[in-house]
Design an enzyme around this catalytic site. Structure first.
Site, short mmCIF file in Angstrom:
data_model
loop_
_atom_site.label_atom_id
_atom_site.label_comp_id
_atom_site.label_asym_id
_atom_site.label_seq_id
_atom_site.Cartn_x
_atom_site.Cartn_y
_atom_site.Cartn_z
N ARG A 136 0.82 -1.22 0.00
CA ARG A 136 0.00 0.00 0.00
C ARG A 136 0.85 1.27 0.00
O ARG A 136 0.54 2.24 -0.70
CB ARG A 136 -0.93 0.01 1.21
CG ARG A 136 -1.80 1.26 1.29
CD ARG A 136 -2.69 1.25 2.52
NE ARG A 136 -3.27 2.56 2.77
CZ ARG A 136 -4.46 2.96 2.33
NH1 ARG A 136 -5.21 2.15 1.61
NH2 ARG A 136 -4.91 4.17 2.62
N GLU A 137 1.94 1.25 0.78
CA GLU A 137 2.70 2.47 0.98
C GLU A 137 3.72 2.76 -0.13
O GLU A 137 3.94 3.92 -0.47
CB GLU A 137 3.42 2.41 2.33
CG GLU A 137 2.49 2.39 3.53
CD GLU A 137 1.59 3.60 3.58
OE1 GLU A 137 2.08 4.73 3.32
OE2 GLU A 137 0.39 3.45 3.87
N SER A 138 4.36 1.72 -0.66
CA SER A 138 5.44 1.98 -1.63
C SER A 138 5.42 1.07 -2.84
O SER A 138 6.32 1.13 -3.67
CB SER A 138 6.80 1.84 -0.94
OG SER A 138 7.09 0.48 -0.63
N LYS A 157 0.48 5.36 11.21
CA LYS A 157 0.41 6.37 10.15
C LYS A 157 0.16 7.78 10.68
O LYS A 157 0.71 8.75 10.17
CB LYS A 157 -0.71 6.01 9.17
CG LYS A 157 -0.40 4.83 8.29
CD LYS A 157 0.60 5.17 7.21
CE LYS A 157 0.00 6.16 6.22
NZ LYS A 157 0.98 6.51 5.16
#
Length: 213
Positions: free
Chosen positions: A105-107, A181
């Site tokens: 999801r993040e990278s 987060k």
């Protein structure tokens, strides 16, 4: 006659010993089989999730199907880190599939990063630590940095357990993901959990669990 009896007796003994060993390994050491290992923070496969959020502009690539689609797109980029993810997951007693899902999801497995940073230069590494909240160490895809990132995540989950002891395991995990987060101060009630974030992450995690993480 005696040698025959001895032979079959040995075969039976070996078979019994092998079966007992296999059972004991899997029951005593859950690290052996990825689908049996879920760490110390609950079994993600039993947690309810609705997947990526749906809105009027995103009706095709949302829900559990959408999350799984994005997870599959990132699988090739994340696979080279599988051994590292499993090692770090077991070190911190957290499901490796959850780590893989956050990385997705993040990278997108690091595929969209520029020297480890996002396009704004604010977040670093596979799990995208915010430099305004944390102090990233190590190179962006190193074991050192992933240990730091996952360590922060597990500390957030533990903090949720201490702060909200009456919450169930799934709520504490989801609260920890949100706090990772956004910070601990953002969580006061279960309503403060970022449903869009955790539903997407959990749906991706279940996908990665089924694909060897």
């Amino acid at each position: 006659m005696v040698p025959s009896v001895v032979f079959w007796g040995l075969i039976a003994l070996v078979g019994t010993a092998k079966g007992s060993y296999t059972h004991s390994v899997h029951s005593m050491n859950p690290h052996v089989h990825p689908r049996l290992y879920h760490g110390c923070y609950g079994d993600i496969m039993t947690m309810e999730t609705f997947g990526a959020p749906c809105d009027i502009n995103n009706l095709m690539n949302c829900g559990i199907h959408g999350s799984e689609m994005f997870a599959e797109m990132d699988l090739k980029a994340i696979k080279p880190y599988r051994i590292l993810i499993k090692e770090v997951g077991q070190r911190h007693c957290i499901d490796p599939a959850l780590i893989a899902a956050i990385i997705s999801r993040e990278s997108h497995g690091g595929a969209v990063l520029q020297n480890g940073w996002d396009h704004k230069g604010q977040r670093f590494g596979l799990m995208q630590l915010d430099k305004n909240m944390y102090h990233p160490i190590g190179s962006w895809d190193s074991k050192e940095h992933l240990l730091q990132s996952v360590g922060i995540l597990t500390e957030r989950i533990k903090a949720m357990k201490r702060k909200f002891p009456t919450w169930n395991t799934a709520q504490q995990l989801k609260g920890g993901l949100t706090a990772f987060k956004s910070g601990m101060e953002t969580i006061v009630t279960p309503a403060d959990i970022d449903g869009d974030l955790v539903d997407d992450v959990l749906a991706r995690a279940k996908f990665y669990k089924r694909h060897g993480f």
